[in-house]
Scaffold this active site. Structure first.
Site, short mmCIF file in Angstrom:
data_model
loop_
_atom_site.label_atom_id
_atom_site.label_comp_id
_atom_site.label_asym_id
_atom_site.label_seq_id
_atom_site.Cartn_x
_atom_site.Cartn_y
_atom_site.Cartn_z
N ARG A 86 -57.22 -24.71 54.80
CA ARG A 86 -56.38 -25.53 53.91
C ARG A 86 -54.93 -25.09 53.94
O ARG A 86 -54.62 -23.89 53.94
CB ARG A 86 -56.94 -25.41 52.48
N LYS A 131 -61.85 -31.93 45.56
CA LYS A 131 -61.50 -32.47 44.23
C LYS A 131 -60.07 -32.97 44.18
O LYS A 131 -59.80 -34.05 43.70
CB LYS A 131 -61.58 -31.34 43.18
N ARG A 178 -63.28 -24.98 33.00
CA ARG A 178 -63.91 -24.08 33.97
C ARG A 178 -64.89 -23.14 33.30
O ARG A 178 -65.56 -22.37 33.98
CB ARG A 178 -62.81 -23.23 34.60
N ARG A 186 -52.01 -21.31 50.65
CA ARG A 186 -51.86 -20.86 49.27
C ARG A 186 -51.99 -19.35 49.21
O ARG A 186 -52.80 -18.76 49.91
CB ARG A 186 -52.96 -21.50 48.41
N ARG A 244 -63.14 -16.11 43.56
CA ARG A 244 -63.10 -17.42 42.90
C ARG A 244 -64.45 -18.12 42.99
O ARG A 244 -64.90 -18.77 42.05
CB ARG A 244 -62.00 -18.29 43.49
#
Ligand code: AMP
Length: 218
Positions: free
Chosen positions: A130, A17, A93, A162, A173
């Site tokens: 990532r 995204k 969300r 992250r 999540r």
């Protein structure tokens, strides 16, 4: 001249995204409003919001709807978003956030909500590799790092994993996504605003698919 657009991009964490929102934002000349980026900036700056949100983000929980709705509603009143539109990333969300967004945008409703579809096993792999720039949020991966040893190509910031990309937080999540965000997708489907776009392929291929879906609607 390219017209503006009012878009919501939905999709699992790691669906790509963020990368596609940057491209869409340049294409349609609209601000890319990422609630995750806004919260991370608040954490970096040590604001009251940042202090409150940090533990929730690190644990993979969701910040309260009222706070998020306030943050986004305020951002949408700024000139760039009012004049050209916006692309929302990471918001709404929950169904409650989607209902509040509907009210806040009643005079200029959304053009489209896009679900970028990527299977869970693929996003798990993507999230663990990532890496992001701690300063500007640019996204890299272990397979596609910056050109100089974890120094951001765009701003010179430090590129790192992250803090919430740990296995425990990722699991939480993804569970929250199924529980809270899947009903949000159903909400947009019921209101006829939803289009699903296959999120597998090269960034160029996915971008072309997204533009095709948006152009068909605008
Ligand atoms: P993201 O970068 O979109 O994955 O967001 C990172 C984290 O910020 C999430 O795991 C949540 O803790 C928080 N967050 C971002 N957007 C929202 C939202 N719309 N509602 C609640 N929490 C959010």
């Amino acid at each position: 001249m390219i017209p503006g657009a009012r878009l919501v991009l939905l999709g699992r964490q790691g669906s790509g995204k963020g990368t596609q929102c940057v491209r869409l934002s340049r294409h349609f000349v609209v601000p890319h409003i990422s609630t995750g980026d806004m919260l991370r900036a608040a954490v970096r700056e040590g604001t009251e919001l940042g202090k409150m949100a940090k533990a929730i983000i690190d644990a993979g929980g969701l910040v309260g709807d009222d706070i998020m709705v306030g943050l986004v509603s305020e951002r949408l009143t700024e000139d760039d978003a009012r004049v050209r539109g916006y692309i929302l990333d990471g918001f709404p969300r929950t169904v409650s956030q989607a209902e509040s967004l509907d009210k806040a945008t009643a005079s200029r409703p959304l053009d489209l909500a896009i679900d970028l579809v990527v299977p869970e096993e693929v996003v798990l792999e993507r999230i663990s590799s990532r890496r992001v720039c701690a300063k500007c949020g640019a996204i890299y991966s272990v397979a596609a790092p910056p050109s100089t040893e974890w120094v951001c190509d765009k701003c010179g910031g430090e590129v790192q994993q992250r803090a919430d990309d740990t296995p425990e937080s990722i699991a939480k999540r993804l569970a929250a996504y199924t529980l809270e965000t899947q009903p949000t997708i159903d909400f947009y489907s019921a209101s006829g605003l939803l289009v699903g776009v296959d999120g597998l392929g090269t960034p160029d291929e996915i971008f072309a698919r997204l533009l095709g879906a948006i152009d068909a609607q605008l």
